[in-house]
Design an enzyme around this catalytic site. Structure first.
Site, short mmCIF file in Angstrom:
data_model
loop_
_atom_site.label_atom_id
_atom_site.label_comp_id
_atom_site.label_asym_id
_atom_site.label_seq_id
_atom_site.Cartn_x
_atom_site.Cartn_y
_atom_site.Cartn_z
N SER A 3 0.80 -1.28 0.16
CA SER A 3 -0.05 0.04 -0.03
C SER A 3 0.86 1.14 0.06
O SER A 3 0.39 2.31 0.01
CB SER A 3 -0.79 0.08 1.06
OG SER A 3 -0.13 -0.04 2.37
N ASN B 81 -2.45 -1.95 13.57
CA ASN B 81 -3.93 -1.37 13.48
C ASN B 81 -4.27 -0.17 14.24
O ASN B 81 -5.07 0.67 13.69
CB ASN B 81 -4.72 -2.55 14.12
CG ASN B 81 -4.43 -4.05 13.55
OD1 ASN B 81 -3.94 -4.07 12.20
ND2 ASN B 81 -4.86 -5.15 14.16
N THR C 40 -38.33 28.06 -11.82
CA THR C 40 -38.66 26.52 -11.28
C THR C 40 -38.89 25.85 -12.64
O THR C 40 -39.43 26.36 -13.54
CB THR C 40 -40.09 26.76 -10.45
OG1 THR C 40 -41.31 27.08 -11.23
CG2 THR C 40 -39.88 27.57 -9.46
N HIS C 41 -38.57 24.53 -12.28
CA HIS C 41 -38.94 23.59 -13.55
C HIS C 41 -38.04 24.26 -14.84
O HIS C 41 -38.09 24.00 -15.99
CB HIS C 41 -40.22 23.38 -14.11
CG HIS C 41 -40.85 23.13 -13.23
ND1 HIS C 41 -41.33 21.83 -12.68
CD2 HIS C 41 -41.86 24.09 -12.13
CE1 HIS C 41 -42.28 21.93 -11.82
NE2 HIS C 41 -42.54 22.99 -11.41
N SER D 275 -11.42 24.67 -28.29
CA SER D 275 -11.85 23.51 -29.16
C SER D 275 -10.77 23.25 -30.06
O SER D 275 -10.34 24.22 -30.56
CB SER D 275 -13.50 23.63 -29.76
OG SER D 275 -13.17 22.58 -30.93
N LYS E 236 -14.78 28.24 -30.34
CA LYS E 236 -15.30 27.72 -29.08
C LYS E 236 -14.66 28.35 -27.74
O LYS E 236 -13.52 28.58 -27.77
CB LYS E 236 -15.23 26.42 -29.02
CG LYS E 236 -16.34 25.86 -29.91
CD LYS E 236 -17.91 25.97 -29.72
CE LYS E 236 -18.36 25.35 -28.55
NZ LYS E 236 -18.50 23.59 -28.67
N ASN F 37 -15.21 27.00 -23.98
CA ASN F 37 -16.24 26.17 -23.12
C ASN F 37 -15.78 26.04 -21.90
O ASN F 37 -14.71 26.31 -21.15
CB ASN F 37 -15.62 24.75 -23.48
CG ASN F 37 -16.06 24.43 -25.17
OD1 ASN F 37 -16.98 24.95 -25.76
ND2 ASN F 37 -15.15 23.56 -25.91
N GLU G 25 -17.67 21.88 -15.94
CA GLU G 25 -18.01 20.70 -16.59
C GLU G 25 -17.03 19.76 -15.71
O GLU G 25 -17.84 18.93 -15.17
CB GLU G 25 -17.75 20.63 -17.96
CG GLU G 25 -18.74 21.53 -18.83
CD GLU G 25 -18.26 21.49 -20.00
OE1 GLU G 25 -17.79 20.37 -21.00
OE2 GLU G 25 -18.45 22.47 -20.89
N TYR H 279 -10.02 -5.70 13.13
CA TYR H 279 -9.18 -5.36 12.08
C TYR H 279 -9.28 -6.44 11.13
O TYR H 279 -9.19 -7.49 11.54
CB TYR H 279 -7.76 -4.72 12.50
CG TYR H 279 -7.15 -4.42 11.16
CD1 TYR H 279 -7.18 -3.13 10.56
CD2 TYR H 279 -6.40 -5.34 10.44
CE1 TYR H 279 -6.56 -2.84 9.56
CE2 TYR H 279 -5.88 -4.71 9.20
CZ TYR H 279 -5.83 -3.48 8.94
OH TYR H 279 -5.23 -3.10 7.61
N GLN I 89 -7.68 -1.62 4.42
CA GLN I 89 -6.48 -1.06 3.71
C GLN I 89 -6.99 -0.26 2.56
O GLN I 89 -6.51 0.64 2.23
CB GLN I 89 -5.33 -1.91 3.19
CG GLN I 89 -4.15 -1.26 2.71
CD GLN I 89 -3.16 -2.23 2.49
OE1 GLN I 89 -2.57 -2.38 3.43
NE2 GLN I 89 -2.64 -2.84 1.10
N LYS J 154 -8.01 3.98 2.05
CA LYS J 154 -7.16 4.99 1.71
C LYS J 154 -7.43 5.83 0.53
O LYS J 154 -7.56 6.92 0.29
CB LYS J 154 -5.68 4.59 1.92
CG LYS J 154 -5.15 3.82 3.23
CD LYS J 154 -5.22 4.52 4.39
CE LYS J 154 -4.93 3.37 5.48
NZ LYS J 154 -5.81 2.32 5.50
N1 ARG Z 1 -1.61 -0.84 5.74
C1 ARG Z 1 -2.49 -1.73 6.72
C2 ARG Z 1 -3.81 -0.53 6.42
O1 ARG Z 1 -3.90 0.51 5.71
C3 ARG Z 1 -1.90 -0.99 7.72
C4 ARG Z 1 -2.50 -1.82 9.03
C5 ARG Z 1 -1.93 -3.38 8.54
N2 ARG Z 1 -2.16 -4.33 10.00
C6 ARG Z 1 -2.28 -5.55 9.64
N3 ARG Z 1 -2.51 -6.34 10.52
N4 ARG Z 1 -1.69 -6.15 8.64
O2 ARG Z 1 -4.83 -0.91 7.05
#
Ligand code: ARG
Length: 463
Positions: free
Chosen positions: A23, A110, A155-156, A277, A283, A285, A290, A317, A322, A325
């Site tokens: 990660s 955790n 309205t509408h 464009s 154009k 835009n 948008e 946990y 994970q 994120k």
């Molecule tokens: N990269 C993990 C997460 O974002 C961190 C915690 C990992 N904990 C574990 N017991 N593998 O959740």
């Protein structure tokens, strides 16, 4: 590379397992918060004699050095070390030796990740609050500059009744005010410290959670270690608040796109927030609006992803967590960029007042008031409504407007109408008579604007 958890295993993970589990490519951005939390943890471990004072000092100095390297972008993150935690611990230990291996005493990844993300989310919430104030200031400035301008309210998407342009944009001020309330409110639930929950059940080490919470600026300690390591409610709330703000920005984007179209011709968005464009040279835009409207859909998807992620997570946990994120990072980045763009785009709008004024003559906007006028001539409203409906139909057939009808014609259509009708139906009268609190009468709008200005220029930006 040595895993944080390698002892239990005879074989290394499959390359695909490593790819699936790593990660650090996205959680490396948590490094500054991870390091701050680790410094507070190491200080506490030393103070509580869980590790020696010297080890604690060495760890803190080592972490401070890494923090500088992070700020200077000098770190090469390794996906073989899985995540930001594994990387920082490895860098620390390589630098200061054995003491580095003691940092993880009395904590787990955790409670560590839960702490990092809460610290991150708290800072993002503060940044969003201050951006909301910024856009509110832009609105107030814009409304004041155009305080004399009126246009049709719809309205509408059909012309309905005249309103002041300031009244129209102050509607968005109210939406962002509620957004501010939402972020301020959820900040309280973010600012709770999970650290000390360890893996799930707490730790037998004699830690001092209060000390760590104080150093990190948390308002309170989590009350249940099992909840603390697996709760992501606060991120769902955060994403929901982001989605709501994006929805407000998207509604306004939609409106600016319409107004900017030659079919409306109400505004022209500044060059800096439009694009050309590649094929049609004429154009210009409204791409910023948008894109914000488009990006809203993905922030909604972030909220849906988080809710779905959480629905099957047994205590406590699970590695699924994970996956939260990238989703929250995206929601937060998008809402911050969109707010900043919008706040900068507003002052570039050139208002085409003659076009707005012209639009006020279309669409029979005085119809309601003509019916109201007839009620003062002792005609019941329902009947008055019907009579005005017939007058409008007459105008449509004759391709004319209410305002253009002569008194004679009006009287043929309804004998109760008198000369005074002309004053009753001017745009100025229509506006001025809507003088209840919250309505569009210039007097009311000026006072709403005053309240808004006071609110936005005296508020502390992070509250
Ligand atoms: N990269 C993990 C997460 O974002 C961190 C915690 C990992 N904990 C574990 N017991 N593998 O959740």
């Amino acid at each position: 590379m040595e895993k944080l958890w390698g002892g239990r295993f005879e074989l290394p993970p499959h390359a695909l397992m490593e790819e699936l589990g790593a990660s650090v490519a996205f959680d490396a951005r948590l490094a500054p918060w991870d390091i701050r939390a680790s410094i507070a943890h190491a200080r506490m471990l030393g103070n509580c004699n869980i590790i020696s004072g010297q080890d604690s000092k060495d760890i803190i100095a080592g972490l401070e050095k890494i923090l500088l390297q992070v700020q200077e972008k000098e770190i090469t993150w390794s996906s073989a070390l899985e995540d930001v935690h594994g990387n920082i611990e490895a860098i620390l230990t390589a630098d200061i030796g054995e003491a580095g291996k003691k940092l993880h005493t009395a904590r787990s990844r955790n409670d560590q990740i839960a702490t990092d993300v809460r610290l991150w989310a708290r800072d993002q919430t503060d940044a969003i609050l201050s951006l909301l104030t910024r856009i509110q200031k832009s609105i107030v400035d814009f409304a004041e500059t155009h305080i004399e301008v009126a246009l049709p309210g719809y309205t509408h998407l059909q012309p309905a009744q005249p309103v002041l342009l300031a009244h129209h944009v102050l509607a968005y001020f109210e939406m962002f005010k509620r957004d501010r309330e939402r972020f301020s409110e959820l900040r309280k639930r973010i600012n709770i410290m999970p650290l000390g929950s360890a893996a799930l059940a707490g730790t037998p080490h004699p830690i001092n959670r209060e000390q760590v919470a104080q150093e990190l600026g948390f308002d309170a300690l989590s009350a249940n270690s099992m909840d603390a390591v697996s709760d992501r409610d606060y991120l769902i709330e955060f994403c929901a608040a982001c989605a709501m703000t994006m929805m407000h920005l998207s509604r306004w984007s939609e409106e600016l796109i319409l107004w900017n179209s030659p079919a409306f011709g109400f505004i022209e968005i500044g060059d800096a927030f439009t694009t050309g464009s590649s094929i049609m040279p004429q154009k210009k835009n409204p791409d910023a609006a948008e894109l914000i409207r488009g990006k809203t859909s993905r922030v909604y998807a972030d909220l849906a992803a988080l809710l779905t992620l959480m629905k099957g997570i047994p205590l406590t946990y699970n590695r699924d967590l994970q996956e939260d994120k990238e989703v929250v990072f995206h929601a937060s980045d998008t809402v911050q960029l969109s707010l900043a763009v919008f706040a900068e785009m507003l002052p570039t709008l050139r208002v085409n007042t003659p076009q707005m004024t012209h639009a006020l003559t279309q669409g029979f906007m005085a119809a309601t008031d003509l019916a109201d006028y007839l009620t003062t001539r002792d005609i019941p409203f329902r009947e008055a409504h019907h009579i005005v409906g017939e007058i409008v139909q007459y105008c449509i057939k004759k391709k004319t407007t209410l305002e253009a009808l002569s008194l004679k014609t009006l009287q043929q259509l309804c004998p109760a109408i008198e000369e005074s009708v002309f004053h009753a139906l001017t745009i100025e009268t229509l506006l001025a008579r809507r003088n209840q609190p919250g309505s569009t009468a210039p007097e009311r709008v000026k006072s709403a604007l005053k309240t808004a200005r006071k609110m936005v220029y005296t508020v502390r930006e992070d509250t």
